[in-house]
Design a protein around this motif. Structure first.
Motif, PDB file in Angstrom:
ATOM      1  N   THR A 121       0.853  -1.192   0.000  1.00 44.76           N
ATOM      2  CA  THR A 121       0.000   0.000   0.000  1.00 44.76           C
ATOM      3  C   THR A 121       0.884   1.236   0.000  1.00 44.76           C
ATOM      4  O   THR A 121       1.774   1.368   0.851  1.00 44.76           O
ATOM      5  CB  THR A 121      -0.912   0.032   1.237  1.00 44.76           C
ATOM      6  N   VAL A 122       0.654   2.112  -0.933  1.00 42.87           N
ATOM      7  CA  VAL A 122       1.471   3.316  -1.053  1.00 42.87           C
ATOM      8  C   VAL A 122       1.226   4.244   0.130  1.00 42.87           C
ATOM      9  O   VAL A 122       0.083   4.565   0.458  1.00 42.87           O
ATOM     10  CB  VAL A 122       1.160   4.062  -2.374  1.00 42.87           C
ATOM     11  N   ASP A 123       2.297   4.645   0.765  1.00 43.04           N
ATOM     12  CA  ASP A 123       2.250   5.632   1.849  1.00 43.04           C
ATOM     13  C   ASP A 123       2.822   6.940   1.295  1.00 43.04           C
ATOM     14  O   ASP A 123       3.998   6.994   0.939  1.00 43.04           O
ATOM     15  CB  ASP A 123       3.091   5.140   3.030  1.00 43.04           C
ATOM     16  N   PRO A 124       2.015   7.982   1.191  1.00 48.13           N
ATOM     17  CA  PRO A 124       2.513   9.242   0.612  1.00 48.13           C
ATOM     18  C   PRO A 124       3.766   9.776   1.294  1.00 48.13           C
ATOM     19  O   PRO A 124       4.679  10.271   0.627  1.00 48.13           O
ATOM     20  CB  PRO A 124       1.326  10.193   0.792  1.00 48.13           C
ATOM     21  N   ASP A 125       3.826   9.677   2.619  1.00 48.44           N
ATOM     22  CA  ASP A 125       5.009  10.174   3.326  1.00 48.44           C
ATOM     23  C   ASP A 125       6.238   9.332   3.003  1.00 48.44           C
ATOM     24  O   ASP A 125       7.349   9.864   2.875  1.00 48.44           O
ATOM     25  CB  ASP A 125       4.764  10.184   4.835  1.00 48.44           C
ATOM     26  N   LEU A 126       6.057   8.022   2.892  1.00 49.27           N
ATOM     27  CA  LEU A 126       7.175   7.159   2.517  1.00 49.27           C
ATOM     28  C   LEU A 126       7.642   7.473   1.104  1.00 49.27           C
ATOM     29  O   LEU A 126       8.841   7.463   0.816  1.00 49.27           O
ATOM     30  CB  LEU A 126       6.761   5.684   2.618  1.00 49.27           C
ATOM     31  N   ALA A 127       6.692   7.783   0.219  1.00 47.31           N
ATOM     32  CA  ALA A 127       7.045   8.163  -1.150  1.00 47.31           C
ATOM     33  C   ALA A 127       7.858   9.449  -1.156  1.00 47.31           C
ATOM     34  O   ALA A 127       8.863   9.554  -1.871  1.00 47.31           O
ATOM     35  CB  ALA A 127       5.782   8.323  -1.991  1.00 47.31           C
ATOM     36  N   ARG A 128       7.429  10.416  -0.358  1.00 46.32           N
ATOM     37  CA  ARG A 128       8.178  11.672  -0.277  1.00 46.32           C
ATOM     38  C   ARG A 128       9.584  11.430   0.277  1.00 46.32           C
ATOM     39  O   ARG A 128      10.558  12.035  -0.184  1.00 46.32           O
ATOM     40  CB  ARG A 128       7.428  12.670   0.613  1.00 46.32           C
ATOM     41  N   PHE A 129       9.678  10.559   1.270  1.00 48.83           N
ATOM     42  CA  PHE A 129      10.989  10.255   1.855  1.00 48.83           C
ATOM     43  C   PHE A 129      11.913   9.616   0.825  1.00 48.83           C
ATOM     44  O   PHE A 129      13.090   9.993   0.710  1.00 48.83           O
ATOM     45  CB  PHE A 129      10.818   9.315   3.053  1.00 48.83           C
ATOM     46  N   ALA A 130      11.381   8.637   0.069  1.00 51.43           N
ATOM     47  CA  ALA A 130      12.200   7.947  -0.932  1.00 51.43           C
ATOM     48  C   ALA A 130      12.678   8.915  -2.008  1.00 51.43           C
ATOM     49  O   ALA A 130      13.860   8.914  -2.386  1.00 51.43           O
ATOM     50  CB  ALA A 130      11.406   6.807  -1.560  1.00 51.43           C
ATOM     51  N   VAL A 131      11.772   9.759  -2.488  1.00 43.32           N
ATOM     52  CA  VAL A 131      12.132  10.709  -3.536  1.00 43.32           C
ATOM     53  C   VAL A 131      13.112  11.750  -3.003  1.00 43.32           C
ATOM     54  O   VAL A 131      14.108  12.090  -3.662  1.00 43.32           O
ATOM     55  CB  VAL A 131      10.868  11.395  -4.105  1.00 43.32           C
TER      56      VAL A 131
END
Length: 224
Positions: A121-131
């Motif tokens: 499940t995509v976590d927006p905060d995790l996506a921001r952290f990865a990017v």
């Protein structure tokens, strides 16, 4: 053909690095809303586009290492007292390549995980952290490449291994690359690599000894 293949790899790197990076950072995930991030990674077309971009970056990194080995071989012709600069530049270039690969992987991490893991499940905060971390890796890659550019530029001015103008262009590239890290690290380093590649293609390695210019043949250097 062997003499040309390695320098040409620098041009290949320049094209793939620029296009691949632009593709993979085109969607500003780090500044998008939660809804936009979820919609972005839920689109298979976006994920496929990211995969294309990261593949170009990874192939570009391999081409860069090939170019780097050719550049290091050319710079090692200089006399022993300058050899440390060639080694320093080579080491910095390898670290830069590793950081570039790491940055590409982080920028593509969410899209790849969604693609291969049905339970993720995509976590927006995790996506921001990865990017965001991916950007830091790319910035680190640029800064380490600045060491490569600086050492090559010094040797271009101290020896006749490369034209003097390439040394001054290199110092300007270092300044521009540092400034560019505040925006988007894409263009300066690849364009410098392409420029050096063209120079390497057009000029044969130095083979004559000129003490005033601090350049020896490989044989003479070995006797020193």
């Amino acid at each position: 053909m062997k003499r040309l293949s390695a320098p040409v790899s620098g041009i290949v790197y320049a094209v793939l690095a620029i296009v691949g990076t632009i593709i993979i950072v085109a969607e500003e995930v780090d500044s998008a809303t939660d809804e936009a991030i979820l919609a972005y990674y839920g689109d298979s077309g976006n994920r496929a586009t990211e995969t294309i971009g990261v593949t170009m970056m990874l192939v570009g990194a391999m081409a860069f290492v090939w170019f780097l080995s050719a550049l290091w071989s050319r710079l090692r012709v200089v006399r022993r007292e300058s050899g440390v600069l060639a080694d320093l530049g080579f080491g910095a270039g390898l670290v830069a390549a590793a950081l570039f690969v790491g940055g590409a992987a982080l920028l593509n991490a969410m899209a790849t995980t969604v693609e291969i893991s049905s339970g993720f499940t995509v976590d927006p905060d995790l996506a921001r952290f990865a990017v965001g971390t991916g950007y830091v890796f790319l910035i680190g890659s640029v800064l380490f490449n600045c060491v490569l550019i600086a050492t090559t530029s010094v040797l271009a001015l101290r020896t006749d291994i490369f034209p003097n103008w390439l040394g001054w262009v290199g110092f300007a590239a270092v300044v521009l690359a540092v400034v560019e890290t505040f925006l988007l690290p894409v263009f300066v380093v690849p364009l410098w690599v392409a420029t050096v590649s063209i120079v390497m293609i057009r000029t044969a390695p130095t083979t004559s000894r000129d003490p005033d210019r601090r350049v020896d043949t490989p044989v003479a250097a070995g006797r020193a």
